[in-house]
Design an enzyme around this catalytic site. Sequence first.
Site, short mmCIF file in Angstrom:
data_model
loop_
_atom_site.label_atom_id
_atom_site.label_comp_id
_atom_site.label_asym_id
_atom_site.label_seq_id
_atom_site.Cartn_x
_atom_site.Cartn_y
_atom_site.Cartn_z
N ASN A 1 -9.15 2.94 -1.02
CA ASN A 1 -9.65 3.94 -0.07
C ASN A 1 -8.95 5.29 -0.17
O ASN A 1 -9.57 6.32 0.11
CB ASN A 1 -9.55 3.39 1.36
CG ASN A 1 -10.56 2.31 1.62
OD1 ASN A 1 -11.66 2.33 1.07
ND2 ASN A 1 -10.20 1.33 2.42
N HIS B 1 0.82 -1.21 0.00
CA HIS B 1 0.00 0.00 0.00
C HIS B 1 0.86 1.27 0.00
O HIS B 1 0.35 2.35 -0.23
CB HIS B 1 -0.89 -0.01 1.24
CG HIS B 1 -2.34 0.31 0.97
ND1 HIS B 1 -2.92 0.33 -0.28
CD2 HIS B 1 -3.34 0.62 1.83
CE1 HIS B 1 -4.19 0.64 -0.17
NE2 HIS B 1 -4.48 0.82 1.11
N ASN C 1 -7.05 6.27 4.18
CA ASN C 1 -8.49 6.55 4.09
C ASN C 1 -8.84 8.03 4.21
O ASN C 1 -9.97 8.42 3.94
CB ASN C 1 -9.26 5.79 5.17
CG ASN C 1 -9.03 4.30 5.11
OD1 ASN C 1 -8.24 3.81 4.31
ND2 ASN C 1 -9.71 3.58 5.96
N ASP D 1 -0.75 2.25 -5.41
CA ASP D 1 -0.73 0.82 -5.66
C ASP D 1 -2.01 0.41 -6.38
O ASP D 1 -3.05 1.05 -6.21
CB ASP D 1 -0.61 0.06 -4.33
CG ASP D 1 -1.75 0.38 -3.37
OD1 ASP D 1 -1.85 1.56 -2.96
OD2 ASP D 1 -2.54 -0.53 -3.04
#
Length: 190
Positions: free
Chosen positions: A112, A19, A66, A91
């Site tokens: 997100n 991520h 997020n 990613d």
Amino acid sequence: MIVICGLGNPGSKYTDTRHNVGFSFIDKIKTKYKFIILKKDKSKEIFKGKIKRKEYYLFKPLTYMNLSGPTLASFLHYYKIPIKNLTVVHDDLDINIGKIKVKKGGGNAGHNGLLSIDEVIGNSYNRLRIGIGHPPSKEFVIKHVLKKFNPEEKKAINKIIELSVENIDLLFSKKEIFLTKISFLFRKSI
């Protein structure tokens, strides 16, 4: 002014996870081209520098994936930077490791960080999507994106980021040549 925003999660716990390839990308650019830190606080890191006589800002939201949108929107608004000058590096589960894609706009595919950005500024920004591969099934997605790369994957990710950073000017002048060149150089290197 061109803005490159790399997505990731802050803290050593997330370093080198799938991520965080956006953060790795930003770190590679700032080191290679000797960008200077313009601002750092609990919500962001901003760097400024030049690549082939063009001025760039590098932006890392430090608010966790997020919540990337509000801090990025605030930065763009403060510096009066149009969304068309923004490229978000992130990613992508739907792309194999060792591959990249470029696109403008579109959906967030459940990412997100992109969802947060889309909610605040819309989705008409540019994206550099770095493949991290897909887990065997959907229930493993969260575990997969927060997992570190194995040594072979890490080598491929480092190479694709290195080649992309070395040729980053092409991304903003000749996108098709950028992708073709990176793909060719990557295949040649393995």
